[in-house]
Design a protein around this motif. Structure first.
Motif, PDB file in Angstrom:
ATOM      1  N   PHE A 285       0.819  -1.196   0.000  1.00 39.74           N
ATOM      2  CA  PHE A 285       0.000   0.000   0.000  1.00 39.74           C
ATOM      3  C   PHE A 285       0.864   1.262   0.000  1.00 39.74           C
ATOM      4  N   VAL A 286       1.915   1.287   0.825  1.00 37.26           N
ATOM      5  CA  VAL A 286       2.780   2.463   0.905  1.00 37.26           C
ATOM      6  C   VAL A 286       3.530   2.666  -0.412  1.00 37.26           C
ATOM      7  N   ARG A 287       3.996   1.586  -1.019  1.00 36.11           N
ATOM      8  CA  ARG A 287       4.671   1.711  -2.318  1.00 36.11           C
ATOM      9  C   ARG A 287       3.713   2.269  -3.364  1.00 36.11           C
ATOM     10  N   GLU A 288       2.470   1.809  -3.344  1.00 38.57           N
ATOM     11  CA  GLU A 288       1.491   2.301  -4.314  1.00 38.57           C
ATOM     12  C   GLU A 288       1.165   3.774  -4.053  1.00 38.57           C
ATOM     13  N   SER A 289       1.146   4.171  -2.804  1.00 34.84           N
ATOM     14  CA  SER A 289       0.933   5.582  -2.482  1.00 34.84           C
ATOM     15  C   SER A 289       2.067   6.434  -3.044  1.00 34.84           C
ATOM     16  N   MET A 290       3.310   5.973  -2.860  1.00 37.04           N
ATOM     17  CA  MET A 290       4.448   6.719  -3.416  1.00 37.04           C
ATOM     18  C   MET A 290       4.402   6.741  -4.943  1.00 37.04           C
ATOM     19  N   LYS A 291       3.985   5.644  -5.555  1.00 36.45           N
ATOM     20  CA  LYS A 291       3.863   5.613  -7.014  1.00 36.45           C
ATOM     21  C   LYS A 291       2.845   6.640  -7.483  1.00 36.45           C
ATOM     22  N   THR A 292       1.738   6.766  -6.745  1.00 41.57           N
ATOM     23  CA  THR A 292       0.712   7.750  -7.086  1.00 41.57           C
ATOM     24  C   THR A 292       1.262   9.169  -6.977  1.00 41.57           C
ATOM     25  N   ILE A 293       2.035   9.433  -5.927  1.00 43.49           N
ATOM     26  CA  ILE A 293       2.649  10.750  -5.753  1.00 43.49           C
ATOM     27  C   ILE A 293       3.621  11.054  -6.882  1.00 43.49           C
ATOM     28  N   ILE A 294       4.448  10.081  -7.217  1.00 43.21           N
ATOM     29  CA  ILE A 294       5.466  10.280  -8.254  1.00 43.21           C
ATOM     30  C   ILE A 294       4.825  10.417  -9.631  1.00 43.21           C
ATOM     31  N   ASP A 295       3.939   9.493  -9.972  1.00 41.89           N
ATOM     32  CA  ASP A 295       3.303   9.540 -11.294  1.00 41.89           C
ATOM     33  C   ASP A 295       2.449  10.796 -11.458  1.00 41.89           C
ATOM     34  N   GLY A 296       1.842  11.248 -10.375  1.00 45.72           N
ATOM     35  CA  GLY A 296       0.997  12.433 -10.432  1.00 45.72           C
ATOM     36  C   GLY A 296       1.744  13.740 -10.282  1.00 45.72           C
ATOM     37  N   GLN A 297       3.082  13.649 -10.079  1.00 43.85           N
ATOM     38  CA  GLN A 297       3.919  14.846  -9.935  1.00 43.85           C
ATOM     39  C   GLN A 297       3.397  15.772  -8.820  1.00 43.85           C
ATOM     40  N   TYR A 298       2.944  15.157  -7.723  1.00 43.78           N
ATOM     41  CA  TYR A 298       2.355  15.951  -6.646  1.00 43.78           C
ATOM     42  C   TYR A 298       3.374  16.836  -5.927  1.00 43.78           C
ATOM     43  N   TRP A 299       4.639  16.453  -5.979  1.00 42.29           N
ATOM     44  CA  TRP A 299       5.665  17.229  -5.293  1.00 42.29           C
ATOM     45  C   TRP A 299       6.436  18.147  -6.236  1.00 42.29           C
ATOM     46  N   GLY A 300       5.958  18.309  -7.451  1.00 40.57           N
ATOM     47  CA  GLY A 300       6.621  19.168  -8.420  1.00 40.57           C
ATOM     48  C   GLY A 300       7.136  18.371  -9.606  1.00 40.57           C
ATOM     49  N   ASP A 301       7.768  19.060 -10.551  1.00 43.51           N
ATOM     50  CA  ASP A 301       8.308  18.436 -11.763  1.00 43.51           C
ATOM     51  C   ASP A 301       9.489  17.555 -11.365  1.00 43.51           C
ATOM     52  N   ARG A 302       9.259  16.257 -11.334  1.00 44.92           N
ATOM     53  CA  ARG A 302      10.257  15.327 -10.795  1.00 44.92           C
ATOM     54  C   ARG A 302      11.568  15.364 -11.578  1.00 44.92           C
ATOM     55  N   GLU A 303      11.502  15.383 -12.880  1.00 45.85           N
ATOM     56  CA  GLU A 303      12.729  15.387 -13.684  1.00 45.85           C
ATOM     57  C   GLU A 303      13.534  16.649 -13.456  1.00 45.85           C
ATOM     58  N   GLN A 304      12.851  17.794 -13.350  1.00 49.69           N
ATOM     59  CA  GLN A 304      13.537  19.060 -13.112  1.00 49.69           C
ATOM     60  C   GLN A 304      14.193  19.070 -11.728  1.00 49.69           C
ATOM     61  N   ILE A 305      13.525  18.481 -10.750  1.00 48.77           N
ATOM     62  CA  ILE A 305      14.076  18.425  -9.397  1.00 48.77           C
ATOM     63  C   ILE A 305      15.284  17.506  -9.346  1.00 48.77           C
ATOM     64  N   ILE A 306      15.169  16.320  -9.940  1.00 49.04           N
ATOM     65  CA  ILE A 306      16.260  15.355  -9.921  1.00 49.04           C
ATOM     66  C   ILE A 306      17.477  15.889 -10.674  1.00 49.04           C
ATOM     67  N   SER A 307      17.244  16.604 -11.753  1.00 52.22           N
ATOM     68  CA  SER A 307      18.341  17.160 -12.546  1.00 52.22           C
ATOM     69  C   SER A 307      18.985  18.381 -11.892  1.00 52.22           C
ATOM     70  N   GLY A 308      18.347  18.888 -10.835  1.00 51.59           N
ATOM     71  CA  GLY A 308      18.892  20.059 -10.157  1.00 51.59           C
ATOM     72  C   GLY A 308      18.498  21.378 -10.778  1.00 51.59           C
ATOM     73  N   LYS A 309      17.555  21.348 -11.709  1.00 53.18           N
ATOM     74  CA  LYS A 309      17.132  22.572 -12.373  1.00 53.18           C
ATOM     75  C   LYS A 309      15.993  23.272 -11.633  1.00 53.18           C
TER      76      LYS A 309
END
Length: 360
Positions: A285-309
């Protein structure tokens, strides 16, 4: 006073919190923050308070502690269960140094005289969903909520949101209410209410994995402006004034924890399950919750954050202000004496980005 947007939680999470009551009383009994005290190992002791039972909104704090980010910043962070008076009051009163909350809560408490500030906004878009059981054929869109019964925790904020959604869809905005004592799911299944509020990243995941099937509506689609779910880290203006270096070290270590979780969702989920055994969380359940957060970009543009931009954790001043203005227009703000406050709090006065590590 607990935030009504943060207590729409399933009964199992209430049970998890009750299991942690000894911790709650131990924290509230101390009556003061321990941030000024150094331990035998030279680390500065810091107290972080949960907003409710442990969940994926808190996950970056658990990751930062597990990965040693706090120790590297010279901090010994104690994660404690929420006080009966709520995390916001605990921080304002000096019982905790930091807590998970959201900027809407900070704005609500500011009209009552507290001096709180959000120092990192984790969630960048609304995850609230307003749902009926899929088996309830009489509700297919928000205007069908007219005349139905709302399972509520008694929030004027939630009333304003539901009314706006119904009216935006062509309804009158009239509904009955029943106060939820345990689980919104159980209240709907018992027939005591027709609809209630949930979160797509938690209860929505639960319904997807285990049922019951829901028919849900989101706020942005039906006329509710701005960002209602500006979940993040709060502290007191007092601590910022007294020890800004401590605030900076805590915020940046926590920022690292959330960034790691955003990039390693499954591992972060496993860390949360391990580090919060009292919550008895299901790893799938917790993994699926994190997948929902990541796929939905709830914490911001994931690629831009990971790249440091892009900087993780920036306050959404425009989105939150639009929501505050809506609440003020709906007479949802009151002062410490219960009188309606018509002037909307200003998000620029209640949040700051100064302690974040800025992207290149």
């Amino acid at each position: 006073m607990k935030s009504p947007r943060h207590i729409h939680r399933h009964l199992t999470r209430i049970i998890a919190m009750l299991a942690a009551l000894p911790t709650i009383f131990a924290v509230t009994a101390c009556g003061s923050t321990s941030s000024a005290n150094g331990g035998d190992d030279g680390l500065t002791k810091v107290t972080f308070m949960l907003s409710w039972a442990p969940d994926t909104n808190h996950i970056g704090v658990y990751v930062a502690k597990n990965k040693g980010y706090y120790r590297q910043a010279g901090l010994d962070v104690n994660i404690v269960a929420v006080a009966q008076s709520g995390a916001e009051q605990a921080v304002n009163n000096g019982v905790a140094d930091f807590a998970l909350s959201n900027l809407t809560n900070v704005s609500t408490y500011s009209t009552k005289g507290t001096e709180l500030r959000q120092v990192m906004q984790i969630q960048q878009k609304t995850s609230a969903i307003w749902c009926a059981l899929a088996s309830n054929a009489s509700i297919t869109r928000p205007r069908d909520l007219d005349g139905k019964t709302f399972a509520t925790f008694g929030s004027s904020e939630s009333d304003a949101v539901v009314r706006r959604m119904i009216q935006h869809d062509g309804g009158k905005g009239n509904f009955d209410k029943v106060t939820v004592g345990t689980s919104t799911f159980q209240t709907l299944e018992s027939g005591r209410a027709d609809f209630g509020g949930f979160y797509s990243t938690w209860e929505g995941v639960q319904a997807k994995l285990n049922g019951p099937k829901l028919n849900c509506f989101t706020e942005p689609e039906y006329g509710v402006p701005g960002n209602a779910d500006s979940i993040g880290i709060i502290t007191s203006d007092r601590l910022i004034a007294q020890n800004p270096d401590l605030v900076k070290r805590f915020v940046q270590a926590t920022q690292r924890g959330y960034e790691y979780a955003y990039d390693h969702g499954d591992e972060a989920a496993d860390i949360l399950v391990k580090e919060a055994p009292e919550a008895n969380l299901d790893p799938e359940f917790v993994r699926e919750s994190m997948k929902t957060i990541i796929d939905g970009q709830y914490w911001g543009d994931r690629e831009q954050i990971i790249s440091g931009k892009q900087t993780f954790g920036l306050a959404d001043y425009q989105g939150t202000q639009a929501y505050f203005d809506f609440l003020a227009q709906s007479d949802a703000y009151t002062d410490a004496d219960g009188r309606v406050v018509h002037a909307a709090p200003q998000s620029k006065d209640l949040a700051t980005d100064e302690f974040l590590k800025q992207a290149n």
